[in-house]
Design an enzyme around this catalytic site. Structure first.
Site, PDB file in Angstrom:
ATOM      1  N   CYS A 115      -6.173  -0.368  -3.721  1.00  0.00           N
ATOM      2  CA  CYS A 115      -7.236  -0.395  -2.782  1.00  0.00           C
ATOM      3  C   CYS A 115      -8.431   0.519  -3.445  1.00  0.00           C
ATOM      4  O   CYS A 115      -9.357  -0.292  -4.231  1.00  0.00           O
ATOM      5  CB  CYS A 115      -6.997   0.746  -1.630  1.00  0.00           C
ATOM      6  N   ARG A 152      -8.661  -1.112   5.204  1.00  0.00           N
ATOM      7  CA  ARG A 152     -10.370  -1.658   4.666  1.00  0.00           C
ATOM      8  C   ARG A 152      -9.992  -1.742   3.409  1.00  0.00           C
ATOM      9  O   ARG A 152     -10.813  -1.258   2.519  1.00  0.00           O
ATOM     10  CB  ARG A 152     -11.391  -0.055   5.056  1.00  0.00           C
ATOM     11  N   HIS A 205      -1.216  -1.324   0.065  1.00  0.00           N
ATOM     12  CA  HIS A 205      -0.607   0.495  -0.541  1.00  0.00           C
ATOM     13  C   HIS A 205       0.455   0.774  -0.705  1.00  0.00           C
ATOM     14  O   HIS A 205       1.313   1.219   0.124  1.00  0.00           O
ATOM     15  CB  HIS A 205      -1.488   1.856   0.531  1.00  0.00           C
ATOM     16  N   GLU A 242       2.414   3.605  -2.103  1.00  0.00           N
ATOM     17  CA  GLU A 242       2.496   4.408  -1.343  1.00  0.00           C
ATOM     18  C   GLU A 242       2.512   5.245  -0.298  1.00  0.00           C
ATOM     19  O   GLU A 242       3.088   6.160   0.276  1.00  0.00           O
ATOM     20  CB  GLU A 242       1.709   5.569  -2.181  1.00  0.00           C
TER      21      GLU A 242
HETATM   22  N1  GLN Z   1     -12.855   0.945   1.725  1.00  0.00           N
HETATM   23  C1  GLN Z   1     -12.546   1.877   1.303  1.00  0.00           C
HETATM   24  C2  GLN Z   1     -13.775   1.399   0.046  1.00  0.00           C
HETATM   25  O1  GLN Z   1     -14.120   0.923  -0.241  1.00  0.00           O
HETATM   26  C3  GLN Z   1     -11.221   1.957  -0.094  1.00  0.00           C
HETATM   27  C4  GLN Z   1     -10.071   1.756   1.056  1.00  0.00           C
HETATM   28  C5  GLN Z   1      -8.850   2.187   0.454  1.00  0.00           C
HETATM   29  O2  GLN Z   1      -8.528   2.401  -0.446  1.00  0.00           O
HETATM   30  N2  GLN Z   1      -7.866   2.340   1.923  1.00  0.00           N
HETATM   31  O3  GLN Z   1     -13.874   2.151  -1.240  1.00  0.00           O
END
Ligand code: GLN
Length: 192
Positions: free
Chosen positions: A83, A139, A174, A176
């Site tokens: 992410c 997100r 994710h 994890e």
């Molecule tokens: N929205 C976050 C970013 O832009 C990433 C979200 C996440 O790591 N769960 O850094």
């Protein structure tokens, strides 16, 4: 995998404890939180956790880790960004400056939009496992483009959600935050 390997988790912010706990389930792995260049020197591989990419990037600079980490990755250290970690790896971040800028992918932050801010899916990632695994998106960014030797591992609704380039692995989701260890096993194979 031959011998015990030390795998670091970049430990400034985000889902650090969850990654350390997952690594703790592998007897052949020593898990190490990494916040300093000295700790970075001790690891065979590194996980960049999810969190807030802009925050983690600032802390990488403040703690003097940005350049040493970039060099380790360019020298071939296996690295896995989940992410926000994927955003840190990308050479292009749509509308923003890149951070480590090492992987031939262009990512769009928070790409899944408000309705799908957070969601789960069950998908098969053929390179990882023949069966579907649970995927948690929070997100999440997606990969708009991959070039060079960067290869998509999973495309979800027309967008790349996981990619591999040589020693670099990037997942928008994710692992994890699930009980499933198959992406960790895949990363351990990359460490060899
Ligand atoms: N929205 C976050 C970013 O832009 C990433 C979200 C996440 O790591 N769960 O850094």
């Amino acid at each position: 995998m031959t011998g015990k390997k030390t795998i670091g988790v970049l430990s400034f912010q985000g889902s650090v404890e969850e990654h350390l706990a997952a690594l703790g389930r592998f007897p052949e792995v020593t898990a190490l939180p990494v916040k300093t260049p000295e700790a970075l020197n001790r690891v065979d591989a590194l996980i960049l956790p999810g969190g807030e990419s802009t925050t983690i990037s600032k802390l990488l600079s403040i703690f003097g880790l940005m350049e040493p980490l970039r060099q380790r990755i360019l020298q071939g250290m296996p690295v896995w960004g989940t992410c926000a970690g994927m955003i840190l790896l990308a050479k292009e971040v749509v509308g923003e400056q890149p951070h480590l800028g090492v992987m031939d992918i262009a990512v769009r932050r928070n790409a899944y939009g408000s309705q799908l801010d957070s969601f789960t899916a069950n998908e098969t990632i053929p390179a990882v496992l023949g069966d579907p695994i649970p995927l948690v998106f929070i997100r999440a960014p997606w990969v708009e483009r991959a070039w060079g030797t960067a290869e998509p591992l999973l495309t979800l609704n027309g967008h790349i959600a996981a990619a591999r380039q040589d020693n670099m692995l990037a997942t928008a989701f994710h692992p994890e935050l699930t009980d499933d260890l198959s992406v960790y096993r895949y990363f351990l194979q990359m460490i060899g």
